[in-house]
Design an enzyme around this catalytic site. Sequence first.
Site, PDB file in Angstrom:
ATOM      1  N   LYS A  64       0.673  -1.147   0.003  1.00  0.00           N
ATOM      2  CA  LYS A  64      -0.056  -0.482   0.087  1.00  0.00           C
ATOM      3  C   LYS A  64       1.081   0.779  -0.712  1.00  0.00           C
ATOM      4  CE  LYS A  64      -2.444  -0.943   3.482  1.00  0.00           C
ATOM      5  NZ  LYS A  64      -2.139  -2.249   4.176  1.00  0.00           N
ATOM      6  N   ARG A  96      -9.255   0.977   9.838  1.00  0.00           N
ATOM      7  CA  ARG A  96      -8.699  -0.505  10.047  1.00  0.00           C
ATOM      8  C   ARG A  96      -9.758  -1.034  10.532  1.00  0.00           C
ATOM      9  NH1 ARG A  96      -2.472   0.494   9.299  1.00  0.00           N
ATOM     10  NH2 ARG A  96      -1.715  -1.500   9.852  1.00  0.00           N
ATOM     11  N   ARG A 125      11.513  -6.186   3.927  1.00  0.00           N
ATOM     12  CA  ARG A 125      11.038  -4.237   3.731  1.00  0.00           C
ATOM     13  C   ARG A 125      12.341  -3.978   4.690  1.00  0.00           C
ATOM     14  NH1 ARG A 125       5.746  -2.019   4.827  1.00  0.00           N
ATOM     15  NH2 ARG A 125       5.250  -2.976   6.524  1.00  0.00           N
ATOM     16  N   ARG A 155      11.927  -2.163  10.494  1.00  0.00           N
ATOM     17  CA  ARG A 155      10.553  -1.125  11.322  1.00  0.00           C
ATOM     18  C   ARG A 155      10.818  -2.904  12.541  1.00  0.00           C
ATOM     19  NH1 ARG A 155       5.154   0.053   8.054  1.00  0.00           N
ATOM     20  NH2 ARG A 155       4.321  -1.119   9.621  1.00  0.00           N
ATOM     21  N   ARG A 167       0.402  -9.069  13.238  1.00  0.00           N
ATOM     22  CA  ARG A 167      -0.901  -8.551  12.513  1.00  0.00           C
ATOM     23  C   ARG A 167      -1.666  -9.026  11.701  1.00  0.00           C
ATOM     24  NH1 ARG A 167       4.488  -5.685  10.350  1.00  0.00           N
ATOM     25  NH2 ARG A 167       3.228  -4.105   8.806  1.00  0.00           N
TER      26      ARG A 167
END
Length: 227
Positions: free
Chosen positions: A16, A89, A128, A161, A172
């Site tokens: 996203k 969310r 990432r 992260r 998550r």
Amino acid sequence: MGGVRLVLFGAPGVGKGTLAEMIKSEYKVPHISTGDMFRELVKERTEAGRIVSEYMNEGKLVPDDIVIGVLRDNMKDDEKGFILDGFPRTRKQAEALQSMLDGKRISLDAVINFEAPAEVLAERLSGRRQCRDCRAIYHIKNMPPKKSGICDICGGELYQRDDDRREVVVVRLKVYEEETAELIDYYRRKDLLKSVDASNDPETTFKEVKTALIGSLRVAGNSNSDG
Ligand code: AMP
């Protein structure tokens, strides 16, 4: 008439944030990421930041009242268009967004639901890296920076992260299924949902986004809402 008003939807790791930046360049509207807002808040080392970081580090959702308050403060100019990334969310957040937009007599153009298989999400999250300064996103294999560990854009340090650690990723993805995925139906019923295959590279996905948006965007002389 303002610019496009989009919600980007999909599981953690689906891309996203990367797509939001590409859409932002194309349509010239702000990219609003609640996750980025919270990461900035955490950096400030205030009491609010400490509370938020506890939820984030465990992969849990920040409570609705906090999220909605922060979003409201950051959407003062929403008539001009926006790309929402990571919000809403929960059902409560979706309803709060609806009432904010109703209050301004504006509406969403589309909700883009990015889809990719679970193994693709896991691979993207584990590789990432994000710039500490300008927040640009990289992937160690699929989108590496020119110089390892350094942001191409601003020279900032790239980091992983905390919530991209494997054990947090599991939480998550579960939270997404349990608390967020129901919004797909919510937006489908409102006839706003556009599903896009996000399992390929960002350029291919971006082309699909543009195709999916044909007919959804308000263009001069073809206003389907507030004009
Ligand atoms: P993201 O960068 O969108 O993956 O968000 C990172 C983390 O920030 C999430 O795992 C949540 O802890 C928190 N967060 C971001 N957006 C929201 C939201 N709309 N509602 C609740 N928590 C959020």
